[in-house]
Design an enzyme around this catalytic site. Structure first.
Site, PDB file in Angstrom:
ATOM      1  N   GLU A  47      -6.965   4.563   7.903  1.00 39.14           N
ATOM      2  CA  GLU A  47      -6.792   5.985   7.582  1.00 39.14           C
ATOM      3  C   GLU A  47      -8.047   6.551   6.933  1.00 39.14           C
ATOM      4  OE1 GLU A  47      -3.093   5.363   5.528  1.00 39.14           O
ATOM      5  OE2 GLU A  47      -2.210   4.804   7.460  1.00 39.14           O
ATOM      6  N   ASN A 105       0.857  -1.184   0.000  1.00 39.64           N
ATOM      7  CA  ASN A 105       0.000   0.000   0.000  1.00 39.64           C
ATOM      8  C   ASN A 105       0.897   1.238   0.000  1.00 39.64           C
ATOM      9  OD1 ASN A 105      -1.812   2.045   0.494  1.00 39.64           O
ATOM     10  ND2 ASN A 105      -2.410   1.330   2.546  1.00 39.64           N
ATOM     11  N   LYS A 155       0.001   4.216  -0.188  1.00 36.51           N
ATOM     12  CA  LYS A 155      -0.687   5.373   0.416  1.00 36.51           C
ATOM     13  C   LYS A 155      -0.492   6.609  -0.469  1.00 36.51           C
ATOM     14  CE  LYS A 155      -0.232   3.120   4.846  1.00 36.51           C
ATOM     15  NZ  LYS A 155      -0.211   3.224   6.315  1.00 36.51           N
ATOM     16  N   GLU A 187      -5.022  -4.939  10.667  1.00 35.81           N
ATOM     17  CA  GLU A 187      -4.043  -3.875  10.846  1.00 35.81           C
ATOM     18  C   GLU A 187      -4.325  -3.116  12.141  1.00 35.81           C
ATOM     19  OE1 GLU A 187      -2.185  -2.728   6.811  1.00 35.81           O
ATOM     20  OE2 GLU A 187      -3.912  -1.456   7.102  1.00 35.81           O
ATOM     21  N   HIS A 206      -9.541   0.859   5.038  1.00 35.36           N
ATOM     22  CA  HIS A 206      -8.268   1.138   5.715  1.00 35.36           C
ATOM     23  C   HIS A 206      -8.522   2.096   6.883  1.00 35.36           C
ATOM     24  CE1 HIS A 206      -4.206   2.426   6.527  1.00 35.36           C
ATOM     25  NE2 HIS A 206      -3.809   1.342   5.899  1.00 35.36           N
ATOM     26  N   GLY A 212       2.601   2.515  10.735  1.00 41.18           N
ATOM     27  CA  GLY A 212       3.513   3.642  10.559  1.00 41.18           C
ATOM     28  C   GLY A 212       4.260   4.043  11.811  1.00 41.18           C
ATOM     29  N   SER A 265       3.695  -1.844  10.339  1.00 41.12           N
ATOM     30  CA  SER A 265       5.154  -1.844  10.549  1.00 41.12           C
ATOM     31  C   SER A 265       5.833  -3.152  10.155  1.00 41.12           C
ATOM     32  CB  SER A 265       5.486  -1.464  11.995  1.00 41.12           C
ATOM     33  OG  SER A 265       5.066  -0.141  12.276  1.00 41.12           O
TER      34      SER A 265
END
Ligand code: 13P
Length: 248
Positions: free
Chosen positions: A95, A9, A11, A165, A93, A171, A211
């Site tokens: 985010e 991904n 992003k 996730e 996701h 991140g 991560s």
């Protein structure tokens, strides 16, 4: 057996030049043929990626809209992905759930629309640090998955990969331990067997994201319910190839 699955991904990262470089590296690298590989560049670079990437690697959108066409400024349809040879999309996701305020219902509608149009879905779920500390991780994740199950039904899952996730691992460099990942993946599989069917539980890939690096991927890959990875930051680097090959 479930085929190992590794997604990248990107992003909101990259330029025409850097995406071309990543795609060139992947296309010329020696990749495990027993692993399914999918990359998700920003929508602006989907066509460029598809054009330059070797055909054994698939391309995913990072998001798609649930309506077929029309006055939806800024959105992309399932049919447009299909038309562009994009065979997968990420959905849900964290985010998008948090920053773009997508709720379970919207993620469920989008999943149904994508599957209905023949696009595979990498369905993301996961808990916040606060939720983990409260001990409600399984409740949070299964609630996210239930909304989708209510919308797609038993048959839908054959074209879905679940990406677990944990938000606190995304991140942050703070990867879940192998035990933490395995525990949630097993809980998801148990939920699938109870709420959907034993076949769906047996056949659905559950991949881990948060991560993941070339250093921690091999240990995670040994876990019985970890069927691959969804990789953010490291998918932009040459080390992504080592992660793809972590199951050899
Ligand atoms: P990182 O690998 O950068 O932690 O991102 C994980 C992720 O969100 C993949 O979708």
């Amino acid at each position: 057996g479930r085929k190992f699955f590794v997604g990248g991904n990107f992003k909101m990262n990259g330029t025409i030049k850097s995406v071309k470089e990543i795609v060139h590296n992947l296309s010329t690298a020696k990749l495990d043929s027993n692993t399914e590989v999918v990359v998700a560049p920003p929508s602006l670079y989907l066509l460029l990626t598809r054009e330059h990437l070797s055909p054994n690697i698939e391309v995913a959108a990072q998001n798609v809209f649930d309506k077929p066409n029309g006055a939806f400024t800024g959105e992309i349809s399932v049919a447009q992905l299909k038309d562009s040879n994009i065979t997968w999309t990420l959905l849900g996701h964290s985010e998008r759930r948090t920053i773009l305020r997508e709720d379970d219902d919207l993620v469920a509608c989008k999943t149904k629309a994508a599957l209905g149009g023949g696009i595979g879905v990498i369905l993301c779920c996961g808990e916040s640090l606060e939720e983990r500390e409260k001990g409600v991780t399984t409740d949070v994740v299964t609630k996210q998955l239930k909304a989708v199950n209510d919308s797609i039904g038993k048959e839908g899952w054959s074209n879905v990969v679940i990406a677990y996730e944990p938000i606190w691992a995304i991140g942050t460099g703070k990867v879940a331990t192998t035990e933490q990942a395995q525990e949630v993946h097993a809980a998801i599989r148990k939920w699938l067997s109870e709420a959907v069917s034993s076949d769906v539980a047996e056949n659905t890939r559950i991949i881990y994201g948060g991560s993941v690096s070339e250093k921690n991927c091999r240990d995670l890959a040994t876990q019985p319910d970890v069927d691959g990875f969804l990789v953010g930051g490291a998918s932009l680097k040459p080390a992504f190839v080592d992660i793809i090959n972590s199951n050899i």
